[in-house]
Every structure is written in C-alpha cells, then in structure tokens.
Design an enzyme around this catalytic site. Structure first.
Site, PDB file in Angstrom:
ATOM      1  N   LYS A 163       0.888  -1.173   0.000  1.00  0.00           N
ATOM      2  CA  LYS A 163       0.000   0.000   0.000  1.00  0.00           C
ATOM      3  C   LYS A 163       0.918   1.213   0.000  1.00  0.00           C
ATOM      4  O   LYS A 163       1.436   1.610   1.036  1.00  0.00           O
ATOM      5  CB  LYS A 163      -0.883  -0.016   1.246  1.00  0.00           C
TER       6      LYS A 163
ATOM      7  N   GLY B 298       6.629   4.897   8.266  1.00  0.00           N
ATOM      8  CA  GLY B 298       5.826   6.114   8.283  1.00  0.00           C
ATOM      9  C   GLY B 298       5.993   6.841   9.600  1.00  0.00           C
ATOM     10  O   GLY B 298       7.008   6.694  10.288  1.00  0.00           O
ATOM     11  N   SER B 299       4.968   7.599   9.954  1.00  0.00           N
ATOM     12  CA  SER B 299       5.089   8.471  11.121  1.00  0.00           C
ATOM     13  C   SER B 299       4.845   7.690  12.421  1.00  0.00           C
ATOM     14  O   SER B 299       4.149   6.673  12.417  1.00  0.00           O
ATOM     15  CB  SER B 299       4.075   9.605  11.001  1.00  0.00           C
TER      16      SER B 299
ATOM     17  N   VAL C 103       0.996   7.096  13.295  1.00  0.00           N
ATOM     18  CA  VAL C 103       0.338   6.059  12.489  1.00  0.00           C
ATOM     19  C   VAL C 103       0.950   4.690  12.820  1.00  0.00           C
ATOM     20  O   VAL C 103       0.242   3.683  12.854  1.00  0.00           O
ATOM     21  CB  VAL C 103       0.423   6.388  10.984  1.00  0.00           C
ATOM     22  N   GLY C 104       2.239   4.669  13.113  1.00  0.00           N
ATOM     23  CA  GLY C 104       2.893   3.413  13.516  1.00  0.00           C
ATOM     24  C   GLY C 104       2.178   2.765  14.703  1.00  0.00           C
ATOM     25  O   GLY C 104       1.958   1.554  14.729  1.00  0.00           O
TER      26      GLY C 104
ATOM     27  N   GLU D 286       9.314   1.257  11.028  1.00  0.00           N
ATOM     28  CA  GLU D 286      10.412   2.174  10.698  1.00  0.00           C
ATOM     29  C   GLU D 286       9.812   3.567  10.767  1.00  0.00           C
ATOM     30  O   GLU D 286       9.087   3.975   9.862  1.00  0.00           O
ATOM     31  CB  GLU D 286      10.935   1.897   9.282  1.00  0.00           C
TER      32      GLU D 286
ATOM     33  N   CYS E  13      13.524  10.477   6.987  1.00  0.00           N
ATOM     34  CA  CYS E  13      13.404  10.049   8.393  1.00  0.00           C
ATOM     35  C   CYS E  13      14.730  10.251   9.116  1.00  0.00           C
ATOM     36  O   CYS E  13      14.763  10.621  10.281  1.00  0.00           O
ATOM     37  CB  CYS E  13      12.973   8.599   8.465  1.00  0.00           C
TER      38      CYS E  13
ATOM     39  N   GLU F 287       9.804  16.076  14.888  1.00  0.00           N
ATOM     40  CA  GLU F 287      10.256  15.929  13.515  1.00  0.00           C
ATOM     41  C   GLU F 287       9.608  17.023  12.663  1.00  0.00           C
ATOM     42  O   GLU F 287       8.378  17.081  12.573  1.00  0.00           O
ATOM     43  CB  GLU F 287       9.793  14.547  13.039  1.00  0.00           C
TER      44      GLU F 287
HETATM   45  P1  NAD Z   1       2.279   8.476   7.458  1.00  0.00           P
HETATM   46  O1  NAD Z   1       2.451   7.697   8.704  1.00  0.00           O
HETATM   47  O2  NAD Z   1       1.242   9.533   7.413  1.00  0.00           O
HETATM   48  O3  NAD Z   1       1.944   7.495   6.231  1.00  0.00           O
HETATM   49  C1  NAD Z   1       2.774   6.418   5.912  1.00  0.00           C
HETATM   50  C2  NAD Z   1       1.962   5.375   5.177  1.00  0.00           C
HETATM   51  O4  NAD Z   1       0.989   4.858   6.086  1.00  0.00           O
HETATM   52  C3  NAD Z   1       1.180   5.896   3.974  1.00  0.00           C
HETATM   53  O5  NAD Z   1       1.174   4.919   2.961  1.00  0.00           O
HETATM   54  C4  NAD Z   1      -0.215   6.081   4.548  1.00  0.00           C
HETATM   55  O6  NAD Z   1      -1.217   6.000   3.569  1.00  0.00           O
HETATM   56  C5  NAD Z   1      -0.284   4.906   5.493  1.00  0.00           C
HETATM   57  N1  NAD Z   1      -1.286   5.014   6.568  1.00  0.00           N
HETATM   58  C6  NAD Z   1      -1.790   6.143   7.129  1.00  0.00           C
HETATM   59  N2  NAD Z   1      -2.702   5.822   8.079  1.00  0.00           N
HETATM   60  C7  NAD Z   1      -2.743   4.471   8.138  1.00  0.00           C
HETATM   61  C8  NAD Z   1      -3.477   3.547   8.921  1.00  0.00           C
HETATM   62  N3  NAD Z   1      -4.341   3.947   9.854  1.00  0.00           N
HETATM   63  N4  NAD Z   1      -3.264   2.229   8.724  1.00  0.00           N
HETATM   64  C9  NAD Z   1      -2.379   1.808   7.793  1.00  0.00           C
HETATM   65  N5  NAD Z   1      -1.657   2.644   7.004  1.00  0.00           N
HETATM   66  C10 NAD Z   1      -1.851   3.955   7.176  1.00  0.00           C
HETATM   67  O7  NAD Z   1       3.714   9.010   7.138  1.00  0.00           O
HETATM   68  P2  NAD Z   1       4.144   9.930   5.932  1.00  0.00           P
HETATM   69  O8  NAD Z   1       3.737  11.306   6.259  1.00  0.00           O
HETATM   70  O9  NAD Z   1       3.703   9.322   4.645  1.00  0.00           O
HETATM   71  O10 NAD Z   1       5.737   9.767   5.995  1.00  0.00           O
HETATM   72  C11 NAD Z   1       6.509  10.550   6.800  1.00  0.00           C
HETATM   73  C12 NAD Z   1       6.866   9.826   8.069  1.00  0.00           C
HETATM   74  O11 NAD Z   1       7.496   8.590   7.753  1.00  0.00           O
HETATM   75  C13 NAD Z   1       7.881  10.585   8.891  1.00  0.00           C
HETATM   76  O12 NAD Z   1       7.548  10.502  10.258  1.00  0.00           O
HETATM   77  C14 NAD Z   1       9.186   9.856   8.597  1.00  0.00           C
HETATM   78  O13 NAD Z   1      10.179  10.002   9.561  1.00  0.00           O
HETATM   79  C15 NAD Z   1       8.712   8.463   8.462  1.00  0.00           C
HETATM   80  N6  NAD Z   1       9.678   7.655   7.709  1.00  0.00           N
HETATM   81  C16 NAD Z   1      10.453   6.764   8.374  1.00  0.00           C
HETATM   82  C17 NAD Z   1      11.410   6.025   7.698  1.00  0.00           C
HETATM   83  C18 NAD Z   1      12.284   5.032   8.415  1.00  0.00           C
HETATM   84  O14 NAD Z   1      12.841   4.175   7.772  1.00  0.00           O
HETATM   85  N7  NAD Z   1      12.434   5.094   9.724  1.00  0.00           N
HETATM   86  C19 NAD Z   1      11.574   6.204   6.326  1.00  0.00           C
HETATM   87  C20 NAD Z   1      10.774   7.134   5.677  1.00  0.00           C
HETATM   88  C21 NAD Z   1       9.820   7.848   6.386  1.00  0.00           C
END
Ligand code: NAD
Length: 475
Positions: free
Chosen positions: A169, A222-223, A226-227, A244, A278, A377
């Site tokens: 996704k 992701g964030s 949401v994690g 991650e 990130c 962040e």
């Molecule tokens: P986000 O958490 O908003 O979204 C990430 C993904 O999760 C997207 O595909 C989104 O559609 C999906 N998502 C959102 N809500 C969800 C839910 N309830 N259930 C399942 N999936 C859902 O993050 P973002 O704004 O897209 O990315 C930025 C964040 O990602 C930053 O915090 C960044 O630090 C982090 N990030 C971390 C790494 C790492 O390896 N540690 C790498 C890249 C980005």
C-alpha cells in the site's frame, strides 16, 4: 487514471484520488481510492501465489528473479527517476539516486536469497536439532511518500527474497513509480500474485490491509503516530509488525573536527529531499570552541542554497503538499515567537512556479533541547543548532529526544569516537560522516520511538522469516 495491480493485472474501479505535482501544485493524474474488497482481492492473490507458483520456487530461482528485476530497473532508471521526481517533487539528481538505489536493493536481495541459512544446535545425545528460517507467507508493506522507490526496494526486496509474497500500500501522495515497477516485475516473469499493489488512503486502504486476517507480517514505514495505530490494528490478529518511524537525528561536532569534511555533509543531510527524510540530520550539536565558526561557515553555505522545481534540479525541491508547507512554517513561526535566531536561509531560484509547496533551507541557532524545534520531527529543510561544553553534555543532548534513528560523531579523537558512538541511543551511528538513508547493506532501524526491528542489509531477512526448531530423536 491508474488502477490497482493485483494478480499481475490492472484492476479496480470507483472513486479516485488526485495526483498533484508538488513543484507546481497542479493535478496531473489520478489513482484509485482502494476499498476493503480491493484489499481482500490482493491478499487472496498473494496467498494463492505463496501456496502456488512463487512458493514453489527454489531460493536460487527467487534470487534470479530479483536479479532480473534489478537489471530491468536499471534499463528503466531514467524513466523511473522522471516519474519519481514529478510525483514527489524531488530534484532530478535525487530521483536518479533513488532509481539507482532500488536497482541495487533488488541486486543485493537477489544475491542474498539463497544464502539465508538455518542453524543446528548441539542438544542431548540421540537428538539432531535444526532451526529453519521459514517465510511468514503474505507480507504487507506500507510505504510513505518521501522515498517510494527506495522504501519499496528495501521492504519488498527483503520480503520476496525470504520467500514471502507481498501486498503493497504505497502513500496516496506518491505512488506512481511503485505502480510502474509492479508492471516491470510482471515483464521479467514474476508469477501472478507475488507482488500486488493497492492504492488508496491510509486510514481506509492501509487500515484494511494491516487489520486483514490473511496478512502474516506487516512492514510499516511512516510516522510514529500512524505506527502506533498500525501496531494496535495488527495485534488483533497477532500479526508481527516491523516499524520504521521518524527521527530527530543529531550530528555531534567536537572542537577537533575536520570542518572542511563536515560542513558539506551537514548541509546535505538536511537539504536532501527537502529535509523530508526520516534520518535527516536535523540537529547540530557543536562544542563551544568552534561553535561560532561553524555557525558562520554554515550560514555562508545556507545562503548559497537554491530552491526550485524538480526539473530545475537545484539544491532543494518543494515539500510534498500544502499541509506540509504550512506545518514546516509553523515551526519557524514558533521559533521566532520564542525569540530564537534564524542564522541563515537559502533562497527561491528565479522562475520557480508560484503555486509549488516551497520552503527555503533554514538554520536556527541556540535552540534549547526543550524547544519543539529540537524535539519534534519537522520533515522540512530546517536544522536546529545548539552548543555544548563536555562530552557528557553532548551525549545527554543527543539522547534528549523521544527518537533514536541515526547519529554522527565528528572528532579526530579515536577514543572519543567510540565512547560517544557506544553511548548514543540510535540504530545507526556514523563517525566522521553521515549517511542519511543509511546504506543498502547496512541494517537500519530505530531505538525508542524511531521504531522496532531492522530493514536493509542481510539482517532484514531475519525479520521477514520465522524460526522453526525441529528436534529429531533418533537413538
Ligand atoms: P504516514 O504515517 O502519514 O503514512 C505512511 C503510510 O501509512 C502511507 O502509505 C499512509 O497512507 C499509510 N497510513 C496512514 N494511516 C494508516 C493507517 N491507519 N493504517 C495503515 N496505514 C496507514 O507518514 P508519511 O507522512 O507518509 O511519511 C513521513 C513519516 O514517515 C515521517 O515521520 C518519517 O520520519 C517516516 N519515515 C520513516 C522512515 C524510516 O525508515 N524510519 C523512512 C521514511 C519515512
């Protein structure tokens, strides 16, 4: 309009989501807004492939398939870079680096597929004990928008190499490169169902995927907020999750550091991908003896930085969307309201499209560790600098946030290099350099709120497998 990629076919219909060019703010395409039934279809397809054709491949055959995809990605690298640059608003040189990286991920994991060994354990007399590494089955990969190709490469490459099938996704803000790569995988002979992509919003399509009882493992990038939601949803089915998450990564600079080596690296680590990384080096901690000199020299470099569209290919591109631009500005507004000093800023290049989501790189000095700018962040090209006196103070500041993704130590003193590296709580520590993104071969992941588990490198394969112990009695 782009459809989902399920069982090697383009499929799906219904509501769509606009695809916006961050460089101009203009809508130029649409993707499908995936539903729970689209997710059902993708998971069923992945299950069929796991129990069928893909699951029957030997490890060497899987490896060769991944290598073929790597070669195909190299052939199409310019096309993929162009797609990624426009979709994410990245300067072309960054997108080209990302295209090279994804080809390398599939080369690396292709080579690793048949080298994932189990172990034997000396046990009681009359026993032979084997520990086998078995794939989970159907892996879900939730990918963010900042590095779609690279994060797809590390999550999907590792999962497939270990023998799993995958449902991806991608982020609603940037997913076109991933859809194209799925098609290229079919061209090189991936069996139907080995790799499926369902597009849509996170709270709908993503939530349906991570809570799906047919998913055996979730890899979430992701964030942090949401994690947490993803872990809570997955736990209902006892599905293991690798997270991650974000970072607030410090670069620690001691008085004896090599400034000529350090300064360009510090600039790049925050300007790369407009700070939407990130592992961006978003905090700079400098020892008092050279603090003013570092601020002065860094300011000169920041003042030279130019911001423009992806096609202008300058130092820094736009942010991903309007709301991100507003969020980054709110950090700078708070900094000014709280009396912090902006030491330097880059500039918008002439001819930048008026409606793009731009933010100039910004250096803020003397940021207290308690300030929002040092704790949260930003996900924009903003670096928070602070001064320290002693090694102990530097370590306390470095560890003084909820995050622990990456850090670096700049000093010529060998003992200090290792002392500090050992005491900093981070998944990766660089000495006299900084690798935002962390290297394909190097295990990557967080301490504390930066996440759980490791991706990248060979280590990732352990996370995409479960261990089965077989104890055979034969006396
Ligand atoms: P986000 O958490 O908003 O979204 C990430 C993904 O999760 C997207 O595909 C989104 O559609 C999906 N998502 C959102 N809500 C969800 C839910 N309830 N259930 C399942 N999936 C859902 O993050 P973002 O704004 O897209 O990315 C930025 C964040 O990602 C930053 O915090 C960044 O630090 C982090 N990030 C971390 C790494 C790492 O390896 N540690 C790498 C890249 C980005």
């Amino acid at each position: 309009m782009h459809q989902h990629f399920i069982h090697n076919e383009w499929t799906g219909q219904g509501e769509t989501i606009d695809v916006i060019d961050p460089s101009t703010g203009a809508i130029y395409d649409t993707i499908l807004r995936g539903t729970a039934s689209d997710v059902d279809a993708a998971v069923a397809s992945a299950r069929k492939a796991f129990e069928g054709e893909f699951g029957q491949l030997t490890a060497a055959e899987r490896g060769r398939l991944l290598m073929k995809l790597s070669a195909k990605l190299q052939e199409h690298s310019e096309e993929l870079a162009q797609i990624e640059a426009r979709d994410c608003g990245k300067p072309l040189k960054q997108a080209r680096a990302d295209a090279a990286a994804i080809a390398r991920y599939f080369e690396f994991y292709g080579g690793a597929a048949d080298k994932l060994l189990g172990t034997t354990i000396p046990y009681q007399n009359g026993y032979t004990v084997l520990c086998l590494r078995e794939p989970y089955g159907v892996c879900a990969a939730i990918v963010p928008w900042n590095y779609p190709m690279q994060i797809f490469g590390r999550s999907v490459g590792g999962a497939l190499a270990a023998g799993n099938t995958v449902v991806v996704k991608p982020a609603e803000d940037a997913c076109l490169s991933i859809l194209r790569i799925a098609e290229l995988a079919r061209e090189v002979g991936f069996p139907a169902g080995a790799l499926n992509v369902v597009t849509g919003f996170g709270h709908e399509t993503g939530a349906a995927l991570v809570a799906h009882p047919g998913v055996d493992h979730v890899s979430f990038t992701g964030s942090p907020n949401v994690g947490k939601l993803v872990v809570q949803a997955a736990i209902e089915n006892h599905t293991p999750v690798t997270t991650e998450l974000g970072g607030k990564s410090p670069q620690i600079v001691f008085d004896d550091a090599d400034l000529d080596a350090m300064l360009p690296v510090v600039v790049n680590a925050i300007v790369q991908n407009a700070g939407q990384t990130c592992s961006a080096g978003s905090r700079l901690l400098v020892q008092r003896g050279i603090y003013e000199k570092v601020i002065e020299q860094l300011s000169q470099r920041f003042a030279q930085l130019q911001v423009g569209s992806s096609q202008m290919d300058l130092d820094c591109g736009p942010l991903i969307r309007k709301s991100q631009q507003v969020r980054v500005k709110s950090f700078l507004d708070d900094a000014q309201k709280d009396g912090l000093t902006i030491a330097a800023q880059g500039k918008l290049a002439a001819g930048v499209p008026a409606d793009g989501f731009y933010q100039v790189p910004t250096l803020v000095r003397d940021v207290p560790i308690t300030h929002r700018l040092a704790q949260e962040e930003v996900f924009g090209p903003v670096i928070a600098a602070a001064v320290f006196d002693t090694e102990e103070e530097a370590i306390a500041l470095a560890n003084g946030t909820a995050f622990g993704l990456v850090a670096s130590v700049w000093t010529r003193d060998g003992g200090r290099q290792m002392r500090v590296a050992r005491k900093v709580k981070a998944g990766q520590v660089f000495i006299n350099n900084y690798g935002a993104g962390g290297g394909i071969e190097l295990p990557f992941g967080g301490y504390k709120a930066s996440g759980h588990g490791r991706e990248k490198g060979f280590e990732a394969l352990y996370g995409f497998t479960q261990l089965k112990t077989i104890a055979m009695r034969h006396d």
